[in-house]
Motif scaffolding. Sequence first.
Motif, short mmCIF file in Angstrom:
data_model
loop_
_atom_site.label_atom_id
_atom_site.label_comp_id
_atom_site.label_asym_id
_atom_site.label_seq_id
_atom_site.Cartn_x
_atom_site.Cartn_y
_atom_site.Cartn_z
N ILE A 20 15.23 -7.91 60.13
CA ILE A 20 14.58 -8.31 58.87
C ILE A 20 13.07 -8.38 59.07
CG2 ILE A 20 14.31 -10.22 57.22
CD1 ILE A 20 16.87 -8.65 56.79
N GLU A 24 10.19 -6.27 57.14
CA GLU A 24 9.05 -6.92 56.49
C GLU A 24 7.72 -6.32 56.96
OE1 GLU A 24 7.42 -11.38 55.45
OE2 GLU A 24 8.77 -11.15 57.16
N LYS A 38 14.32 -5.65 51.02
CA LYS A 38 15.27 -6.47 51.78
C LYS A 38 16.57 -6.64 51.01
CE LYS A 38 15.08 -10.77 51.63
NZ LYS A 38 14.89 -12.19 51.57
#
Length: 72
Positions: A20, A24, A38
């Motif tokens: 994740i 990002e 996401k």
Amino acid sequence: MSNKGLDSTFLHFGIRKEDIQLIESLCEKHQLDFDWVKDFLIKEFHEKKIRNQDIDDKTVIQIIDKALQKIK
């Protein structure tokens, strides 16, 4: 000392915190809406997992490709 608590994103969707964070940072670099990307990626991965489909490199590329097509 690192935090050894459970990663809730991984527990719910099977996606590691590090992955994740990578998503990002790539979104920031390419000026993309991180929350949308996401959510889209998590949804796609989750759907594949509940269908018991293998998630290999080719599948990951297809999921990312699909997300990029929606952004354009």
